[in-house]
Design a protein around this motif. Structure first.
Motif, PDB file in Angstrom:
ATOM      1  N   GLN A  15       0.832  -1.207   0.000  1.00 37.10           N
ATOM      2  CA  GLN A  15       0.000   0.000   0.000  1.00 37.10           C
ATOM      3  C   GLN A  15       0.864   1.253   0.000  1.00 37.10           C
ATOM      4  N   ALA A  16       1.961   1.234   0.777  1.00 35.90           N
ATOM      5  CA  ALA A  16       2.863   2.384   0.797  1.00 35.90           C
ATOM      6  C   ALA A  16       3.525   2.591  -0.556  1.00 35.90           C
ATOM      7  N   ASP A  17       3.871   1.495  -1.227  1.00 35.83           N
ATOM      8  CA  ASP A  17       4.493   1.613  -2.538  1.00 35.83           C
ATOM      9  C   ASP A  17       3.501   2.132  -3.565  1.00 35.83           C
ATOM     10  N   ASN A  18       2.252   1.695  -3.489  1.00 34.20           N
ATOM     11  CA  ASN A  18       1.225   2.217  -4.402  1.00 34.20           C
ATOM     12  C   ASN A  18       1.024   3.712  -4.199  1.00 34.20           C
ATOM     13  N   LEU A  19       1.015   4.148  -2.936  1.00 37.68           N
ATOM     14  CA  LEU A  19       0.862   5.568  -2.647  1.00 37.68           C
ATOM     15  C   LEU A  19       2.035   6.361  -3.201  1.00 37.68           C
ATOM     16  N   LEU A  20       3.240   5.796  -3.088  1.00 39.54           N
ATOM     17  CA  LEU A  20       4.414   6.477  -3.618  1.00 39.54           C
ATOM     18  C   LEU A  20       4.359   6.568  -5.138  1.00 39.54           C
ATOM     19  N   ARG A  21       3.871   5.515  -5.776  1.00 40.74           N
ATOM     20  CA  ARG A  21       3.754   5.539  -7.240  1.00 40.74           C
ATOM     21  C   ARG A  21       2.718   6.571  -7.689  1.00 40.74           C
ATOM     22  N   LYS A  22       1.584   6.656  -6.972  1.00 41.35           N
ATOM     23  CA  LYS A  22       0.580   7.649  -7.328  1.00 41.35           C
ATOM     24  C   LYS A  22       1.106   9.058  -7.133  1.00 41.35           C
ATOM     25  N   THR A  23       1.878   9.261  -6.054  1.00 39.91           N
ATOM     26  CA  THR A  23       2.463  10.578  -5.817  1.00 39.91           C
ATOM     27  C   THR A  23       3.453  10.937  -6.911  1.00 39.91           C
ATOM     28  N   SER A  24       4.241   9.960  -7.336  1.00 31.70           N
ATOM     29  CA  SER A  24       5.210  10.206  -8.401  1.00 31.70           C
ATOM     30  C   SER A  24       4.519  10.525  -9.714  1.00 31.70           C
ATOM     31  N   MET A  25       3.406   9.851  -9.997  1.00 28.34           N
ATOM     32  CA  MET A  25       2.673  10.121 -11.231  1.00 28.34           C
ATOM     33  C   MET A  25       2.009  11.490 -11.181  1.00 28.34           C
ATOM     34  N   THR A  26       1.524  11.889  -9.981  1.00 26.86           N
ATOM     35  CA  THR A  26       0.900  13.196  -9.841  1.00 26.86           C
ATOM     36  C   THR A  26       1.908  14.314 -10.062  1.00 26.86           C
ATOM     37  N   MET A  27       3.109  14.112  -9.570  1.00 24.17           N
ATOM     38  CA  MET A  27       4.167  15.115  -9.719  1.00 24.17           C
ATOM     39  C   MET A  27       4.883  14.994 -11.056  1.00 24.17           C
ATOM     40  N   LYS A  28       4.388  14.055 -11.928  1.00 22.76           N
ATOM     41  CA  LYS A  28       4.966  13.830 -13.243  1.00 22.76           C
ATOM     42  C   LYS A  28       6.431  13.431 -13.155  1.00 22.76           C
ATOM     43  N   GLN A  29       6.738  12.640 -12.147  1.00 23.33           N
ATOM     44  CA  GLN A  29       8.077  12.105 -12.000  1.00 23.33           C
ATOM     45  C   GLN A  29       7.971  10.594 -12.057  1.00 23.33           C
ATOM     46  N   PRO A  30       8.708   9.948 -12.947  1.00 25.01           N
ATOM     47  CA  PRO A  30       8.604   8.488 -13.041  1.00 25.01           C
ATOM     48  C   PRO A  30       9.129   7.817 -11.800  1.00 25.01           C
ATOM     49  N   ALA A  31       8.410   6.810 -11.335  1.00 22.26           N
ATOM     50  CA  ALA A  31       8.844   6.063 -10.153  1.00 22.26           C
ATOM     51  C   ALA A  31      10.009   5.180 -10.519  1.00 22.26           C
ATOM     52  N   SER A  32      10.939   5.052  -9.624  1.00 17.71           N
ATOM     53  CA  SER A  32      12.103   4.212  -9.860  1.00 17.71           C
ATOM     54  C   SER A  32      11.697   2.753  -9.844  1.00 17.71           C
ATOM     55  N   SER A  33      12.517   1.944 -10.464  1.00 18.96           N
ATOM     56  CA  SER A  33      12.203   0.513 -10.526  1.00 18.96           C
ATOM     57  C   SER A  33      12.217  -0.123  -9.166  1.00 18.96           C
ATOM     58  N   ARG A  34      12.905   0.547  -8.213  1.00 17.74           N
ATOM     59  CA  ARG A  34      12.966  -0.043  -6.885  1.00 17.74           C
ATOM     60  C   ARG A  34      11.624   0.027  -6.178  1.00 17.74           C
ATOM     61  N   ASN A  35      10.781   0.947  -6.581  1.00 17.83           N
ATOM     62  CA  ASN A  35       9.506   1.146  -5.908  1.00 17.83           C
ATOM     63  C   ASN A  35       8.338   0.533  -6.663  1.00 17.83           C
ATOM     64  N   VAL A  36       8.613  -0.205  -7.730  1.00 22.68           N
ATOM     65  CA  VAL A  36       7.536  -0.829  -8.489  1.00 22.68           C
ATOM     66  C   VAL A  36       7.057  -2.072  -7.750  1.00 22.68           C
ATOM     67  N   SER A  37       5.768  -2.213  -7.596  1.00 19.34           N
ATOM     68  CA  SER A  37       5.227  -3.364  -6.887  1.00 19.34           C
ATOM     69  C   SER A  37       4.092  -3.974  -7.680  1.00 19.34           C
ATOM     70  N   VAL A  38       3.829  -5.199  -7.374  1.00 14.93           N
ATOM     71  CA  VAL A  38       2.698  -5.910  -7.955  1.00 14.93           C
ATOM     72  C   VAL A  38       1.704  -6.164  -6.839  1.00 14.93           C
ATOM     73  N   VAL A  39       0.534  -5.539  -6.921  1.00 13.39           N
ATOM     74  CA  VAL A  39      -0.475  -5.723  -5.887  1.00 13.39           C
ATOM     75  C   VAL A  39      -1.130  -7.074  -6.089  1.00 13.39           C
ATOM     76  N   PHE A  40      -1.228  -7.843  -5.041  1.00 12.59           N
ATOM     77  CA  PHE A  40      -1.775  -9.191  -5.141  1.00 12.59           C
ATOM     78  C   PHE A  40      -2.934  -9.333  -4.179  1.00 12.59           C
ATOM     79  N   PRO A  41      -3.881 -10.173  -4.492  1.00 12.13           N
ATOM     80  CA  PRO A  41      -5.045 -10.353  -3.613  1.00 12.13           C
ATOM     81  C   PRO A  41      -4.659 -11.045  -2.322  1.00 12.13           C
TER      82      PRO A  41
END
Length: 357
Positions: A101-127
């Protein structure tokens, strides 16, 4: 016919009770509830017998404040018991969910600021549900939680040097086969709770839950308060017997029997408090101390070296000042840090408080 009627009546009452309380249909929950009721009854018996036989103690309660403090300690101990029993020990599954959830929030923040998220913060949300606990480990791209766990191992270790094509097979070997999650170092699967627990210490039968990172501090305070209550109760028993030893022999037999059992409980609780105080000051767990030679990441470390210890003061601060609801993962120390901790103490180390800082 009478026995059959009683049995049918009991079964009918039991079924109605299960209808009102569905959780009691689980045998594990029923046994845990029975143990909790038994513990409360033991406390009430020891304190109730004391106030029943010692009439002067009831009068002192209205006049002297220390008896009121004793009753306050009695209530506070039971409250602490139920708080500890109802607290979460820190399940790996919950920590994994929070990390994603924290990584998803960081990715959304990065997209909002138009800054690409680093590969280190990429996550796969799983059920995460009762039928499918975990995630798909068949691909070559690890999830955020997998990366986080792999970073807990020091550089140069085998998990960090694994080829990306071999990584899926390594993950399968490290993944818990019961709950299908990748546990970080110091975590272990509890077969009673059927979940992996962060910094697993032990499963307490009386609490009905595990003792881990999330409730170890509460558990220490509970056994500390229990030891204080046991000591104070023993003093009141001895004080009563000194004054009323020859008034009624059957009362003396009951009081002496309770005092003997109370003394055995006091010795056990005192040793338990001292043992867990040692674990806190050295940043260890009961499982790590008892199974040190069977844990892979502790097998090659000398027994006198505590790899996760940061000094007694820092260990105590981290133990007491941890915010509830947060999860912390401790990385394995590097070989250089282990060599530094393996050095024998010198006079300068004692003067500089190396063991404390």
């Amino acid at each position: 016919m009478t026995m059959v009627g009683l049995r049918d009546g009991w079964n009918c009452a039991f079924r109605r009770c299960l209808d009102y309380f569905p959780s009691l249909s689980d045998p594990a929950r029923r046994s845990s509830l029975c143990l909790k009721l038994a513990l409360v009854m033991i406390h009430l018996i020891y304190v109730g017998v004391l106030f029943l036989f010692d009439k002067d103690l009831v009068a002192k309660t209205k006049q002297q404040p220390y008896t009121g403090l004793y009753l306050f300690l009695f209530v506070a101990t039971l409250v602490q018991y139920f708080l500890t029993a109802g607290s979460s020990p820190g399940y790996v599954l919950d920590a994994m969910r929070v990390a994603n959830q924290a990584d998803n929030l960081l990715r959304k923040t990065s997209m909002t600021m138009k800054q690409p998220a680093s590969s280190r913060n990429v996550s796969v949300v799983f059920p995460v549900d009762g039928n499918q606990l975990g995630r798909n480990l068949s691909g070559n791209n690890p999830t955020t939680w997998t990366k986080l766990v792999m970073e807990m191992y020091p550089p140069g270790s085998s998990p960090r040097q694994t080829d990306r094509y071999i990584m899926p097979f390594l993950l399968r070997s490290l993944t818990c086969s019961y709950c299908n999650v990748l546990p970080p170092p110091r975590a272990r699967h509890c077969h009673d709770c059927d979940k992996c627990v962060l910094e697993f210490d032990h499963h307490c039968v009386w609490l009905g839950t595990c003792v881990g990172q999330g409730n170890h501090c509460r558990f220490w305070w509970y056994i500390f308060e229990e030891t204080g209550l046991c000591t104070w109760t023993g003093i009141l028993y001895i004080t009563y017997l000194k004054v009323n030893i020859s008034k009624a022999w059957w009362i003396d037999v009951i009081m002496i029997f309770l005092l003997v059992t109370l003394s055995m409980c006091f010795v056990f609780l005192l040793l338990l408090v001292l043992f867990h105080s040692f674990l806190v000051l050295t940043n260890q767990t009961t499982y790590e101390l008892a199974r040190r030679r069977r844990i892979p990441y502790l097998r090659g470390i000398p027994e006198r070296v505590h790899p996760y210890s940061k000094g007694a003061c820092r260990n105590l601060y981290n133990f007491c000042c941890t915010i509830n609801g947060t999860y912390s993962l401790e990385p394995l120390p590097s070989q250089q840090e282990l060599d530094e901790k393996s050095k024998p103490y010198t006079c300068m180390d004692v003067l500089s408080c190396r063991c404390c800082c």
